[in-house]
Design a protein around this motif. Structure first.
Motif, PDB file in Angstrom:
ATOM      1  N   ALA A 264       0.827  -1.209   0.000  1.00  0.00           N
ATOM      2  CA  ALA A 264       0.000   0.000   0.000  1.00  0.00           C
ATOM      3  C   ALA A 264       0.859   1.257   0.000  1.00  0.00           C
ATOM      4  O   ALA A 264       0.597   2.209  -0.752  1.00  0.00           O
ATOM      5  CB  ALA A 264      -0.934  -0.009   1.210  1.00  0.00           C
ATOM      6  N   LEU A 265       1.897   1.283   0.828  1.00  0.00           N
ATOM      7  CA  LEU A 265       2.768   2.459   0.900  1.00  0.00           C
ATOM      8  C   LEU A 265       3.500   2.689  -0.416  1.00  0.00           C
ATOM      9  O   LEU A 265       3.654   3.840  -0.853  1.00  0.00           O
ATOM     10  CB  LEU A 265       3.766   2.286   2.050  1.00  0.00           C
ATOM     11  CG  LEU A 265       3.174   2.397   3.463  1.00  0.00           C
ATOM     12  CD1 LEU A 265       4.147   1.846   4.495  1.00  0.00           C
ATOM     13  CD2 LEU A 265       2.814   3.842   3.777  1.00  0.00           C
ATOM     14  N   ALA A 266       3.944   1.612  -1.059  1.00  0.00           N
ATOM     15  CA  ALA A 266       4.601   1.757  -2.361  1.00  0.00           C
ATOM     16  C   ALA A 266       3.624   2.312  -3.397  1.00  0.00           C
ATOM     17  O   ALA A 266       3.998   3.139  -4.245  1.00  0.00           O
ATOM     18  CB  ALA A 266       5.155   0.406  -2.817  1.00  0.00           C
ATOM     19  N   SER A 267       2.370   1.881  -3.325  1.00  0.00           N
ATOM     20  CA  SER A 267       1.353   2.392  -4.250  1.00  0.00           C
ATOM     21  C   SER A 267       1.131   3.880  -4.034  1.00  0.00           C
ATOM     22  O   SER A 267       1.022   4.654  -4.998  1.00  0.00           O
ATOM     23  CB  SER A 267       0.039   1.631  -4.052  1.00  0.00           C
ATOM     24  OG  SER A 267       0.213   0.241  -4.255  1.00  0.00           O
ATOM     25  N   PHE A 268       1.077   4.301  -2.784  1.00  0.00           N
ATOM     26  CA  PHE A 268       0.890   5.726  -2.484  1.00  0.00           C
ATOM     27  C   PHE A 268       2.108   6.541  -2.897  1.00  0.00           C
ATOM     28  O   PHE A 268       1.984   7.696  -3.313  1.00  0.00           O
ATOM     29  CB  PHE A 268       0.607   5.923  -1.003  1.00  0.00           C
ATOM     30  CG  PHE A 268      -0.749   5.444  -0.565  1.00  0.00           C
ATOM     31  CD1 PHE A 268      -1.881   5.766  -1.296  1.00  0.00           C
ATOM     32  CD2 PHE A 268      -0.894   4.674   0.576  1.00  0.00           C
ATOM     33  CE1 PHE A 268      -3.138   5.328  -0.907  1.00  0.00           C
ATOM     34  CE2 PHE A 268      -2.146   4.229   0.981  1.00  0.00           C
ATOM     35  CZ  PHE A 268      -3.272   4.558   0.231  1.00  0.00           C
ATOM     36  N   LEU A 269       3.293   5.948  -2.774  1.00  0.00           N
ATOM     37  CA  LEU A 269       4.510   6.652  -3.169  1.00  0.00           C
ATOM     38  C   LEU A 269       4.473   7.000  -4.653  1.00  0.00           C
ATOM     39  O   LEU A 269       4.881   8.094  -5.062  1.00  0.00           O
ATOM     40  CB  LEU A 269       5.731   5.778  -2.868  1.00  0.00           C
ATOM     41  CG  LEU A 269       7.094   6.405  -3.174  1.00  0.00           C
ATOM     42  CD1 LEU A 269       7.378   7.572  -2.234  1.00  0.00           C
ATOM     43  CD2 LEU A 269       8.208   5.364  -3.068  1.00  0.00           C
ATOM     44  N   VAL A 270       3.958   6.089  -5.457  1.00  0.00           N
ATOM     45  CA  VAL A 270       3.865   6.313  -6.898  1.00  0.00           C
ATOM     46  C   VAL A 270       2.696   7.229  -7.235  1.00  0.00           C
ATOM     47  O   VAL A 270       2.699   7.895  -8.268  1.00  0.00           O
ATOM     48  CB  VAL A 270       3.728   4.959  -7.624  1.00  0.00           C
ATOM     49  CG1 VAL A 270       3.519   5.147  -9.120  1.00  0.00           C
ATOM     50  CG2 VAL A 270       4.965   4.098  -7.383  1.00  0.00           C
ATOM     51  N   SER A 271       1.687   7.274  -6.365  1.00  0.00           N
ATOM     52  CA  SER A 271       0.468   8.048  -6.637  1.00  0.00           C
ATOM     53  C   SER A 271       0.179   9.031  -5.505  1.00  0.00           C
ATOM     54  O   SER A 271      -0.764   8.842  -4.719  1.00  0.00           O
ATOM     55  CB  SER A 271      -0.719   7.096  -6.815  1.00  0.00           C
ATOM     56  OG  SER A 271      -0.437   6.096  -7.746  1.00  0.00           O
ATOM     57  N   PRO A 272       0.971  10.083  -5.378  1.00  0.00           N
ATOM     58  CA  PRO A 272       0.805  11.030  -4.263  1.00  0.00           C
ATOM     59  C   PRO A 272      -0.554  11.731  -4.268  1.00  0.00           C
ATOM     60  O   PRO A 272      -1.050  12.121  -3.215  1.00  0.00           O
ATOM     61  CB  PRO A 272       1.943  12.030  -4.464  1.00  0.00           C
ATOM     62  CG  PRO A 272       2.363  11.886  -5.888  1.00  0.00           C
ATOM     63  CD  PRO A 272       2.112  10.464  -6.251  1.00  0.00           C
ATOM     64  N   THR A 273      -1.183  11.891  -5.439  1.00  0.00           N
ATOM     65  CA  THR A 273      -2.486  12.571  -5.470  1.00  0.00           C
ATOM     66  C   THR A 273      -3.545  11.750  -4.734  1.00  0.00           C
ATOM     67  O   THR A 273      -4.439  12.320  -4.101  1.00  0.00           O
ATOM     68  CB  THR A 273      -2.939  12.800  -6.921  1.00  0.00           C
ATOM     69  OG1 THR A 273      -2.928  11.560  -7.628  1.00  0.00           O
ATOM     70  CG2 THR A 273      -2.025  13.787  -7.619  1.00  0.00           C
ATOM     71  N   ILE A 274      -3.460  10.431  -4.817  1.00  0.00           N
ATOM     72  CA  ILE A 274      -4.415   9.576  -4.099  1.00  0.00           C
ATOM     73  C   ILE A 274      -4.219   9.727  -2.601  1.00  0.00           C
ATOM     74  O   ILE A 274      -5.187   9.800  -1.830  1.00  0.00           O
ATOM     75  CB  ILE A 274      -4.243   8.105  -4.518  1.00  0.00           C
ATOM     76  CG1 ILE A 274      -4.620   7.936  -5.987  1.00  0.00           C
ATOM     77  CG2 ILE A 274      -5.094   7.187  -3.651  1.00  0.00           C
ATOM     78  CD1 ILE A 274      -6.062   8.233  -6.294  1.00  0.00           C
ATOM     79  N   TRP A 275      -2.966   9.793  -2.174  1.00  0.00           N
ATOM     80  CA  TRP A 275      -2.684   9.992  -0.748  1.00  0.00           C
ATOM     81  C   TRP A 275      -3.298  11.303  -0.265  1.00  0.00           C
ATOM     82  O   TRP A 275      -3.900  11.362   0.806  1.00  0.00           O
ATOM     83  CB  TRP A 275      -1.178   9.986  -0.513  1.00  0.00           C
ATOM     84  CG  TRP A 275      -0.792  10.283   0.908  1.00  0.00           C
ATOM     85  CD1 TRP A 275      -0.417  11.490   1.416  1.00  0.00           C
ATOM     86  CD2 TRP A 275      -0.751   9.363   1.989  1.00  0.00           C
ATOM     87  NE1 TRP A 275      -0.145  11.387   2.753  1.00  0.00           N
ATOM     88  CE2 TRP A 275      -0.334  10.089   3.151  1.00  0.00           C
ATOM     89  CE3 TRP A 275      -1.011   8.003   2.114  1.00  0.00           C
ATOM     90  CZ2 TRP A 275      -0.185   9.484   4.394  1.00  0.00           C
ATOM     91  CZ3 TRP A 275      -0.857   7.400   3.354  1.00  0.00           C
ATOM     92  CH2 TRP A 275      -0.455   8.142   4.474  1.00  0.00           C
ATOM     93  N   LYS A 276      -3.170  12.349  -1.066  1.00  0.00           N
ATOM     94  CA  LYS A 276      -3.699  13.662  -0.662  1.00  0.00           C
ATOM     95  C   LYS A 276      -5.218  13.680  -0.633  1.00  0.00           C
ATOM     96  O   LYS A 276      -5.824  14.450   0.115  1.00  0.00           O
ATOM     97  CB  LYS A 276      -3.160  14.743  -1.601  1.00  0.00           C
ATOM     98  CG  LYS A 276      -1.658  14.974  -1.437  1.00  0.00           C
ATOM     99  CD  LYS A 276      -1.115  15.946  -2.468  1.00  0.00           C
ATOM    100  CE  LYS A 276       0.398  16.101  -2.320  1.00  0.00           C
ATOM    101  NZ  LYS A 276       0.961  16.991  -3.365  1.00  0.00           N
ATOM    102  N   ARG A 277      -5.864  12.853  -1.453  1.00  0.00           N
ATOM    103  CA  ARG A 277      -7.320  12.755  -1.384  1.00  0.00           C
ATOM    104  C   ARG A 277      -7.771  12.035  -0.129  1.00  0.00           C
ATOM    105  O   ARG A 277      -8.814  12.348   0.442  1.00  0.00           O
ATOM    106  CB  ARG A 277      -7.850  11.987  -2.599  1.00  0.00           C
ATOM    107  CG  ARG A 277      -7.746  12.737  -3.905  1.00  0.00           C
ATOM    108  CD  ARG A 277      -8.374  11.912  -5.013  1.00  0.00           C
ATOM    109  NE  ARG A 277      -7.984  12.411  -6.325  1.00  0.00           N
ATOM    110  CZ  ARG A 277      -8.335  11.826  -7.458  1.00  0.00           C
ATOM    111  NH1 ARG A 277      -9.064  10.720  -7.436  1.00  0.00           N
ATOM    112  NH2 ARG A 277      -7.955  12.342  -8.614  1.00  0.00           N
TER     113      ARG A 277
END
Length: 424
Positions: free
Chosen positions: A184-197
């Protein structure tokens, strides 16, 4: 004064109590069963509250997806298997109590109006993210302290202190839970916009958490969990970008070279205990194909099965300073074999149906690229460990399943269609 406190308590919504239950269950990922048990108590309170508020209208059967129906079937068959095998189960009530994990999450899915505050309140999601990453960091730190010093700061009798083993020294539980966080953390690292949502927690937390979690997973030397991460990374890369596939290959080659150089156990493919458990579980299923030995009860009968079928002793242990061979007593080390041998043919089919429908449903989501890798890791690592029957890892799997269903509910308009888009 007491009256005002009571009024405040009564004004708390079921949705807020549900968010508190999620907070505790997320703490339980790395803080263990005490937090999970507290989360279950609060979760039951949320379910009771929403039912008292809305009555039968709280229950929304329409739109309940096939995966949930298969999970209901599995729980039903598991309960029947306990009653049928009551006489050969040491503590049958304890086995029945373990079914609450499934029942509580099924209750959440039947009452989706509970999800309101998680959808609408960024502050609630912030707290949920912190309930995940802070315990993760603390568990990793304490695990490394034991790994480096040779003495675990919390638990003195650690089975293998030469492996990073989390807060309580339970390396298998820790690693098989940690694998999902790493993906999950690796996925968020590649997709910072999803983390910010999802959250306003600073993005650097993702970077730091991924580094420490990845290091801890490697030094747990848990082959099944590491294989789950490799599969999860590969699936994510294939769904996200072709360039990521090259990066995964390069990182995998570098990690493999390092592991080979230090002669890590990742390259030790023999596992006499696992093979013995798989064979024993297979023969046990053939012996009791209808209702099995009872949910969670195979491990209490595996030694007698090994003796009955003439298996060689498969475990070395030290007795009076001498190494002697004995029979290993434990679960099947495989989710699917465990389901068949403990709950019978219908229970095994129900678990397979749940897995198939879950990944099929997730694939249709706009967020499939984040859910499918996690489910893939669950399926693959589940061939080597009873993750679906270990309480703490099961809690993690059911949380991922719940979040999948929550997002699908939102996307399909099962709730208020006037609500804002998910994760916004």
């Amino acid at each position: 004064m007491s009256g005002s406190i009571f009024q405040r308590f009564r004004s708390v919504s079921a949705a807020a109590v549900f968010a508190a239950a999620l907070f505790l269950l997320l703490l339980g990922l790395f803080f263990g069963n005490a937090c999970i048990a507290a989360g279950h108590v609060v979760a039951i309170a949320a379910l009771v509250m929403i039912y008292r508020e809305k009555g039968k209208d709280a229950l929304i059967w329409k739109g309940l997806r096939p995966s949930a129906k298969w999970l209901m079937l599995f729980v039903t068959v598991a309960a029947v298997s306990i009653f049928v095998n009551w006489q050969i189960i040491p503590e049958p009530f304890d086995h029945l109590k373990k079914l609450r994990y499934f029942l509580i999450f099924l209750g959440f899915l039947l009452m989706p109006s509970l999800f309101e505050q998680v959808y609408h309140r960024i502050d609630k999601r912030n707290w949920l993210v912190l309930a995940w990453v802070i315990p993760l960091a603390l568990a990793v730190i304490l695990g490394f302290v034991g790994f480096w010093t040779g003495s675990h700061p919390i638990r003195k009798n650690v089975i293998d202190i030469e492996r990073v083993s989390g807060l309580y020294g339970q390396v298998m539980t820790f690693a098989y839970t940690l694998q999902f966080s790493v993906i999950a953390l690796a996925s968020f690292l590649v997709s910072p916009t999803i983390w910010k949502r999802i959250s306003r927690v600073p993005f650097f937390v993702v970077v730091v958490a991924l580094l420490v979690a990845g290091a801890a997973l490697y030094f747990s030397y848990t082959r099944g969990a590491m294989l789950g991460v490799v599969v999860g990374f590969t699936v994510f890369a294939m769904m996200k970008s072709r360039w990521l596939i090259l990066l995964v290959v390069l990182v995998g080659m570098a990690g493999g070279a390092y592991a080979y150089k230090e002669r890590a156990r990742y390259f030790k493919f023999e596992s006499s205990i696992r093979l013995s458990q798989w064979k024993t579980a297979s023969l046990g299923f053939l012996e009791r194909p209808v209702f099995g030995f009872g949910f969670h009860n195979f491990e209490h009968h595996c030694v007698e099965l090994k003796k009955k079928y003439g298996f060689e002793k498969d475990k070395k242990e030290r007795i009076n300073k001498k190494r002697v061979w004995s029979y290993f007593e434990g679960h099947a080390h495989n989710n699917f074999l465990e389901a068949f041998v403990s709950t019978g043919f219908l229970g095994g089919i129900a678990l397979l149906g749940f897995c198939y429908c879950w990944i099929r449903e997730a694939w249709k989501s706009g967020y499939a690229v984040y859910f499918v890798p996690l489910i893939s890791a669950f399926l693959v690592s589940g061939f080597f460990e009873n993750t679906f029957f270990d309480s703490e890892v099961l809690n993690c799997i059911l949380l991922i399943y719940l979040f999948t269903q929550m997002v699908l509910d939102w996307e399909k308009g099962r709730l208020d269609e006037a609500s804002p888009k998910p994760l916004s």
